[in-house]
Design an enzyme around this catalytic site. Structure first.
Site, PDB file in Angstrom:
ATOM      1  N   ALA A   1       0.850  -1.206   0.000  1.00 50.90           N
ATOM      2  CA  ALA A   1       0.000   0.000   0.000  1.00 50.90           C
ATOM      3  C   ALA A   1       0.877   1.244   0.000  1.00 50.90           C
ATOM      4  O   ALA A   1       2.096   1.148  -0.133  1.00 50.90           O
ATOM      5  CB  ALA A   1      -0.908  -0.011   1.215  1.00 50.90           C
ATOM      6  N   ASN A   2       0.268   2.408   0.128  1.00 45.86           N
ATOM      7  CA  ASN A   2       1.040   3.652   0.254  1.00 45.86           C
ATOM      8  C   ASN A   2       0.323   4.581   1.228  1.00 45.86           C
ATOM      9  O   ASN A   2      -0.734   4.244   1.758  1.00 45.86           O
ATOM     10  CB  ASN A   2       1.247   4.297  -1.120  1.00 45.86           C
ATOM     11  CG  ASN A   2      -0.063   4.642  -1.780  1.00 45.86           C
ATOM     12  OD1 ASN A   2      -0.825   5.469  -1.271  1.00 45.86           O
ATOM     13  ND2 ASN A   2      -0.369   3.991  -2.896  1.00 45.86           N
ATOM     14  N   ARG A   3       0.908   5.747   1.464  1.00 45.44           N
ATOM     15  CA  ARG A   3       0.430   6.610   2.543  1.00 45.44           C
ATOM     16  C   ARG A   3      -0.720   7.546   2.155  1.00 45.44           C
ATOM     17  O   ARG A   3      -1.086   8.412   2.929  1.00 45.44           O
ATOM     18  CB  ARG A   3       1.577   7.468   3.070  1.00 45.44           C
ATOM     19  CG  ARG A   3       2.666   6.686   3.740  1.00 45.44           C
ATOM     20  CD  ARG A   3       3.709   7.636   4.309  1.00 45.44           C
ATOM     21  NE  ARG A   3       4.879   6.915   4.729  1.00 45.44           N
ATOM     22  CZ  ARG A   3       4.965   6.234   5.874  1.00 45.44           C
ATOM     23  NH1 ARG A   3       3.949   6.208   6.702  1.00 45.44           N
ATOM     24  NH2 ARG A   3       6.074   5.596   6.184  1.00 45.44           N
TER      25      ARG A   3
END
Ligand code: CTP
Length: 403
Positions: A209-211
């Protein structure tokens, strides 16, 4: 006469706010709508069918098994012959019945038998509103596509304070107008927005995932709806509540996002704010990988489809305006210019997402608007203000393109 010719079925359920429904009928009729009322048994403890009939100018309906009612207009026709059903006040009990699919009186039967859009204006004691059961029912109703206006904070009949007061008649009228007669620079336009991160599965429990928080994209979807657009928001996993007045499609992976975007087309404007994962695991495991047994020596990745580029390069049915975002940690303008060309978008909104900028997950943003006609830098703004200004700009762009 913003509601000229519109037919509204008003379901009044039993709460002290029912007295405000009489004013609501008057306000709707003043704007050109015709209003037909259904009163539950509870509503009749507060107002009479005669009062509702006198103000609406039409017979008020109360009973599922009333022979005269059924001969006049059967309950199935009641559920069809309107443009919108408004439930005001919507009590905790009626919301629970709607969420559960109960049909034990005229109001709940019509609400179950209908395919019309439904707007509810909840009204109840603050503790009833905050109860987990009511919040659960509210989430179910929203997922079913029911629109909600209010409740407001305020003093309650029981001398308590908090959310639970029914919206004022004019607020309900405004919600009705935005559903039936949208106004604003994007009225009649379909705006498609992607937002949030994507999750790319490694196995059934792990993912890459990412932020991205999704805040900027959600704010843009809200601003577009406020500008009168019909908005589809395709959102990856976020912690944000669904925005009001927007059709939302929840997805997880990049491939699901692309499929949802393609399904939502055609659109007049496409705004691609999502932080789509560039890669996915080449072959995600179908069973949970075991720590000792399945240690991956490496996790081979393959490239995900580029959603923005796919839509911007469409030969047929391309949106009139395609907007991309560029999240960069260095050489912001250079990278954004390169993306404008490579992705085929009309505009790139570039922002600095380096750790020190605080943009990822934060509430404000400094953006640069990059197009073939130049670069414009906006000051540090709240994400909702960035959204509002961007939508205003896009409204002007689409108007000048098509004039
Ligand atoms: N985007 C997309 N689909 C992808 C990757 C990106 O729709 N698979 C869109 C984003 O929503 C954004 C724009 O493309 O509007 C730029 O995204 P970004 O991640 O900055 O670009 P990349 O192509 O991934 O370039 P790089 O990794 O080199 O920064």
């Amino acid at each position: 006469m913003t509601l000229s010719g519109k037919r509204i079925l008003l379901v009044i359920s039993g709460g002290i706010a029912a007295y405000k429904s009489l004013d609501l009928i008057r306000r709707l009729r003043e704007r050109g709508a015709s209003v037909r009322c259904i009163l539950t048994a509870g509503a009749q403890e507060f107002i009479t069918p005669l009062a509702a009939a006198s103000i609406s100018g039409q017979r008020a309906h109360t009973n599922l098994f009333d022979r005269e009612d059924e001969a006049d207009i059967g309950h199935i026709r009641l559920a069809r012959d309107a443009d919108l059903i408004v439930v005001a006040p919507a009590t905790a009990n009626l919301m629970a019945k709607m969420a559960g699919g109960h049909a034990d009186d005229l109001a709940s039967t019509v609400l179950l038998a209908t395919t019309l859009p439904i707007l509810i204006a909840p009204a109840m004691n603050v503790r009833m509103w905050q109860h987990a059961a009511t919040q659960r029912n509210l989430a179910t109703l929203k997922a079913d596509g029911v629109r909600v206006v209010g409740p407001n904070d305020g003093a309650m009949a029981e001398a308590e304070f908090g959310p639970g007061r029914m919206s004022e008649p004019l607020e309900i009228v405004a919600a009705v107008e935005s559903l039936l007669a949208p106004k604003g620079p994007l009225a009649g336009r379909h705006v498609l927005v992607t937002a949030g991160p994507t999750h790319e599965p490694i196995d059934p429990v792990r993912y890459i995932a990412n932020r991205s928080s999704g805040k900027q994209g959600y704010a843009i979807a809200r601003a577009a709806a406020e500008a009168g657009a019909n908005v589809t928001l395709v959102a990856g996993p976020t912690a944000l509540p669904d925005p009001v007045g927007v059709s939302i499609v929840h997805v997880e992976s990049a491939r699901e996002m692309l499929a949802a975007v393609e399904k939502a087309m055609p659109a007049d404007i496409g705004i691609f704010t999502a932080a789509v994962a560039d890669w996915r695991v080449a072959s995600a495991a179908t069973e949970k990988m075991k720590k000792m047994r399945d240690v991956p020596a490496a996790l081979p990745l393959v490239e995900n489809p580029d959603i923005l580029a796919t839509i911007a390069h469409l030969k047929a049915g391309r949106p009139a305006i395609v907007v991309g975002f560029a999240a960069e940690t260095e050489k912001v303008i250079d990278h954004a210019r390169e993306k404008l060309a490579r992705k085929g978008s009309d505009l790139i909104v570039a922002n600095d997402v380096s750790a020190e900028s605080g943009v990822m997950g934060g509430d404000s943003n400094t953006v640069h608007l990059i197009s073939t006609s130049g670069i414009e830098t906006w000051p540090l703004l709240d994400k909702s203000e960035v959204a509002r200004r961007l939508i205003e700009r896009l409204g002007a762009m689409i108007a000048s393109k098509q004039s």
